[in-house]
Enzyme design. Structure first.
Site, PDB file in Angstrom:
ATOM      1  N   ARG B 286       0.810  -1.202   0.000  1.00  0.00           N
ATOM      2  CA  ARG B 286       0.000   0.000   0.000  1.00  0.00           C
ATOM      3  C   ARG B 286       0.853   1.265   0.000  1.00  0.00           C
ATOM      4  O   ARG B 286       0.512   2.267  -0.629  1.00  0.00           O
ATOM      5  CB  ARG B 286      -0.903  -0.019   1.227  1.00  0.00           C
ATOM      6  CG  ARG B 286      -2.264   0.540   0.985  1.00  0.00           C
ATOM      7  CD  ARG B 286      -2.964   0.680   2.312  1.00  0.00           C
ATOM      8  NE  ARG B 286      -3.645  -0.547   2.713  1.00  0.00           N
ATOM      9  CZ  ARG B 286      -4.919  -0.752   2.468  1.00  0.00           C
ATOM     10  NH1 ARG B 286      -5.623   0.147   1.834  1.00  0.00           N
ATOM     11  NH2 ARG B 286      -5.508  -1.848   2.870  1.00  0.00           N
ATOM     12  N   GLY B 287       1.977   1.203   0.716  1.00  0.00           N
ATOM     13  CA  GLY B 287       2.853   2.363   0.798  1.00  0.00           C
ATOM     14  C   GLY B 287       3.398   2.758  -0.571  1.00  0.00           C
ATOM     15  O   GLY B 287       3.337   3.916  -0.969  1.00  0.00           O
TER      16      GLY B 287
END
Lengths: 594, 348
Positions: B286-287
């Site tokens: 997600r980062g």
């Protein structure tokens, strides 16, 4: 308190009342620190007399529920009308007037947050019981702070939105009664009309107020903003079309004075503070703001600034610097935990989590809206069998409110910070605190830390579930000195009992080698200290609080076991104490305690 | 009596906010690319967190919606086709209307029925009709859902919001109703971490997180107070004074939205995003995705032709700071750790 100081305090209280009555919404409100009694009544009736005629005044009970505070469904009216009818809450009812909050020092954060939202937005936004409405709520708030100790105060998030912090505790009734205030009402009325015509504040004035707020250690920008509004009301009160230095000075004295955290370094010498015992102060953000400020460059003083700074200085509490060194917030929490007024009644209802079908046994609370919703689809069918026009509710429609009463736990570390091994014990305890907090979101567990050393014990970290907060508070830990074990046990136990009263389950974790050498009276001496410690330990046993005694001595001795048994505590010899081992121990113990 | 909830039109102008650049940038990125996944604003008291969010609401451009649709569905999107009453309206040539971008406040004390929607009590009681009354989640569809003081929100409401934010769909099964409708919104939260920690599941749901502080420069503090004072005295005039600047910001957002699809990340940029995430130990993919999306939106907002390293560096702290694996014994804050990693990676 001298007569002069008393009359100055009362004069300021009257002035604050007048300014508040001129612009209640802009100024947010007044915190009046004073027990109930004739002086407070007198101040309130004076203030009410200054409000616009017909302005509503409502009292907000301490444990107010959302449907009364914010509004909700008016049940009798809805049932009579056969359709949902909304009912205003107290905040909306106070629109255009004043809401009074008694015992503001005991208000719970969720209620404070609702008040803050109304103060910020001037309206109540209601999304409840199938209603989606906005009610205007342009109110001023009068918060009565009945705290006894210096540390018992309304939440800072609330008081920072209210312009004036008054302390009437030391004003004698004779003083309050001797004054008649007939002239004030007319002046306030014309000032209220004039308020909108007062010119915007000069750059000089804005700068003076901002730099004064900064010089006195006030970080939040609400303080200078409220000061400007108070200055505007003050100008209007004196029939001026613009804000003068005098207005700014008077406003700063009233708004900034009681909040000041530090005194500006370069003008400190000629301070002659008026006597104002125990005036309001707020928690400094850093552990030692006085020191932080000391190395800043001297503050430039244009003339208005000088005027303003002088005015604030005259209103500074006399023991300001002494108190600025104390971490106010920690002490506030510690006092709240210990104080007589802090006991939350066990009638706590837990968190509402919707409703479910159920019978109306005693103790069950009907969720009327959901019940009506359940009944609604059947109305046509049922109406054929009975009177039309009435809502027919059958037992099968009943929806009962569900609450969860979380068994929240509070782990209280009591750490021996004495002697040469203090640093290691403290830093491992700190590690365990942070591990517990980092892993405990879901259970919402709270952690506190008490340290004892020298001649007493102090609460370094009041119960919290904020990791950020724990990190800030535990950045520097003091260590060394003798071992006042009895004091440590007692402070930790008090904290545990206060937590228990709030429906949290306390777990005490003692981290010490168990070798007391400072007695209850603060005097050295191993025998007396040991006897005192055993007596304190037995109190823990009698209170039935779960405890664990982590013996950190290099060679665990029978003393430790004896001490643990007196407390009814689990005994865990852990000569090489480390944060992870301790975390594991606590996790295991709390799991078995459930 | 109260009025039906409508949006305030007298919000403080966005462009009049002094400083707070990171917060403003994060909000603009979310406005440019709603898929970024929301913004969490942490900050001290009195730093104007709520003001900024409400200011953003006031300047957002209107959106086109199927006329009369209670979920204001996008007429050009099949994926957003809604259930419920207005599902029938969604023909190719259904009439449309322009409505303000929804910005919905989730007020404290909101009850579950109002959040998810429930049986319309009035119609049920007076006319015996079973009719769904949409809640706040429906109202926020295609817009923003703002929660002030997120840490004070009841846990069960947080769970519910997370579920909907993840699935983009609100499923209501209550009182004999069975309704599902799209609910895709940008979640904006604000809170003071000293008043309670946020659960990691909730934090992770936010694409970006920013930390705001009270300005420390006296000149800035004076400017904040001066503007606020001017606004309080005469909101209309103040808003009029800043209207042009706000229009400029709106145009910037609109232009950026158009530019978005043409901006691609080079392999080099992709790789350095992955390396950065690995070196600071940010959990999950997600980062990386968020850095790339945010960098693309930033490039679009700046009118740059390609995504460059600088865009990444500018958005990395807000995209990653809430995703670092927690190390309770590490004293340095997340921002410091990210900056250290970036300096090592890019400046070496």
């Amino acid at each position: 308190m001298s007569l002069d100081a008393e009359s100055a305090a009362w004069a300021d209280a009257r002035l604050a009342a007048a300014l508040f009555a001129i612009d209640p919404v802009g100024l947010g409100g007044v915190v009046v620190r004073c027990g109930p009694g004739p002086v407070r009544d007198r101040w309130l009736s004076n203030t009410r007399a200054l409000l616009p005629p017909g302005a509503p005044v409502r009292r907000i009970p301490l444990r107010v529920e959302d449907d009364r505070l914010l509004g909700g469904l008016d049940l009798p009216a809805s049932l009579a009308a056969g359709r949902p009818v909304a009912q205003k809450g107290l905040l909306a009812e106070s629109d255009g007037g004043v809401a009074i909050l008694p015992m503001a020092e005991r208000i719970e954060p969720p209620v404070a947050a609702r008040l803050n939202a109304a103060l910020d937005q001037g309206e109540v936004s209601l999304e409840r019981d199938g209603l989606a409405l906005r009610f205007p709520a342009r109110i001023g708030l009068i918060a009565f702070d009945e705290g006894c100790s210096r540390e018992e105060r309304p939440p800072e998030a609330l008081s920072e939105r209210l312009a004036f912090l008054l302390d009437l505790n030391d004003v004698a009734m004779a003083m309050a009664a001797a004054r008649t205030d007939d002239g004030d009402a007319a002046a306030v009325i014309s000032a209220r009309e004039r308020l909108g015509t007062v010119a915007p504040a000069d750059t000089d004035v804005v700068e003076a107020v901002c730099s004064a707020a900064e010089a006195f250690g006030l970080g939040s920008l609400r303080a200078p903003l409220l000061t400007l509004r108070a200055a505007r009301a003050h100008a209007a009160l004196h029939g001026r079309a613009e804000i003068t230095g005098e207005d700014a000075a008077a406003a700063s004295r009233l708004v900034l004075g009681p909040r000041a955290l530090t005194a500006p370094v370069d003008t400190q010498a000629d301070t002659t503070p008026s006597r104002r015992n125990d005036s309001e102060e707020q928690a400094p953000d850093s552990a030692d703001p006085a020191a932080d400020r000391a190395d800043q460059e001297p503050i430039q003083m244009p003339s208005v600034t000088e005027l303003v700074v002088k005015a604030v200085q005259a209103a500074l509490p006399d023991d300001l610097l002494a108190r600025a060194n104390v971490d106010g917030q920690i002490r506030a929490q510690a006092a709240r935990a210990r104080g007589s007024g802090a006991v939350v009644k066990s009638a706590r209802r837990g968190r509402p989590v919707g409703s479910r079908p159920g019978a109306l046994r005693s103790g069950a609370r009907l969720n009327l809206v959901d019940t009506l919703r359940a009944a609604a689809p059947w109305q046509r069918v049922r109406a054929e069998a009975a009177d039309p026009g009435r809502i027919l509710v059958r037992p099968s429609d009943f929806r009962v409110r569900r609450f969860v009463q979380r068994a929240q736990s509070t782990t209280i570390f009591a750490v021996d910070a004495s002697g040469s091994t203090a640093f290691q014990r403290l830093s491992e305890a700190k590690g365990a605190v942070e591990l517990l907090l980092a892993k405990a979101y879901v259970s919402r567990a709270r952690v506190a830390l008490v340290a004892f050393r020298g001649d007493g014990a102090e609460i370094l970290l009041p119960p919290t579930r904020s990791l950020t907060r724990a990190k800030n508070r535990l950045a520097d830990l003091p260590g060394g000195g003798g071992t006042p074990l009895a004091a440590g046990v007692e402070v930790a136990l008090d904290l545990a009992l206060a937590e228990q009263a709030k429906d949290h389950t306390p777990l005490l974790v003692f981290l010490t080698d168990g070798r007391a050498n400072i007695g209850r009276d603060g005097a050295p001496g191993r025998a007396a200290a040991d006897a005192d410690a055993m007596a304190a330990a037995r109190k823990v046993g009698e209170a039935g609080v779960s405890a664990v005694f982590v013996d950190t001595s290099a060679r665990p001795a029978p003393d430790g076991d004896r001490f643990a048994r007196a407390m009814g505590a689990a005994y865990a010899p852990l000569p090489y104490v480390d944060a992870h081992a301790m975390f594991g121990l606590v996790a295991e113990l709390s799991a078995s305690a459930r | 009596m109260g009025v039906r909830t409508r949006r305030m039109r007298t919000a403080y102008p966005f462009s009049a906010i002094v400083g707070q650049d990171e917060m403003k940038l994060a909000l603009l990125i979310a406005a440019t690319d709603p898929g970024i996944g929301g913004v969490m604003v942490f900050g001290d008291r009195g730093t104007g967190k709520s003001t900024a969010v409400r200011a953003l609401a006031a300047l957002l451009p209107p959106i086109e919606a199927v006329k009369g649709c209670m979920f204001h569905c996008d007429p050009r999107s099949d994926a957003g086709r809604c259930a419920g009453d207005c599902g029938r309206n969604h023909k190719q040539d259904a009439p449309t209307e322009w409505i303000p971008t929804p910005v919905v406040d989730l007020p404290l004390g909101a009850t579950e029925d109002r959040v998810v929607g429930a049986l319309d009590l009035e119609r049920a009681l007076t006319r015996g009709e079973k009719h769904f009354e949409p809640g706040l989640l429906a109202r926020a569809h295609r817009g923003f859902l703002y929660i002030d003081e997120v840490n004070l929100l009841e846990d069960y409401l947080v769970d519910l919001l997370l579920d909907v934010a993840a699935s983009g769909e609100n499923v209501v099964e209550r009182e004999g109703l069975s309704v599902r409708h799209p609910a895709r919104f940008v979640l904006i939260g604000s809170g003071n971490p000293e008043e309670g920690e946020l659960r990691p599941q909730l934090l992770d749901r936010f694409g970006l997180s920013v930390e705001v502080r009270t300005p420390s420069v006296l000149a800035d503090r004076i400017e904040v107070v001066r503007r606020r004072d001017a606004y309080d005295r005469d909101p209309e005039q103040f808003i009029a004074h800043w209207a042009k600047a706000d229009e400029g910001v709106r145009d910037q957002v609109l232009a950026a939205r158009r530019a978005l699809s043409a901006l691609h990340a080079s392999d080099e940029v992709l790789e350095s995003a992955s390396r950065l995430c690995m070196s600071i130990g940010a959990d999950g993919l997600r980062g990386e995705l968020t850095i790339l999306r945010a960098a693309r939106a930033l490039a679009a907002l700046r009118g740059d032709p390609a995504i460059a390293e600088q865009h990444m560096r500018d958005v990395a702290p807000m995209a990653l700071r809430h995703r670092l694996r927690r190390n309770p014994l590490d004293q340095s804050g997340s921002t410091v750790r990210i900056e250290r990693a970036m300096a090592e990676q890019f400046d070496a």
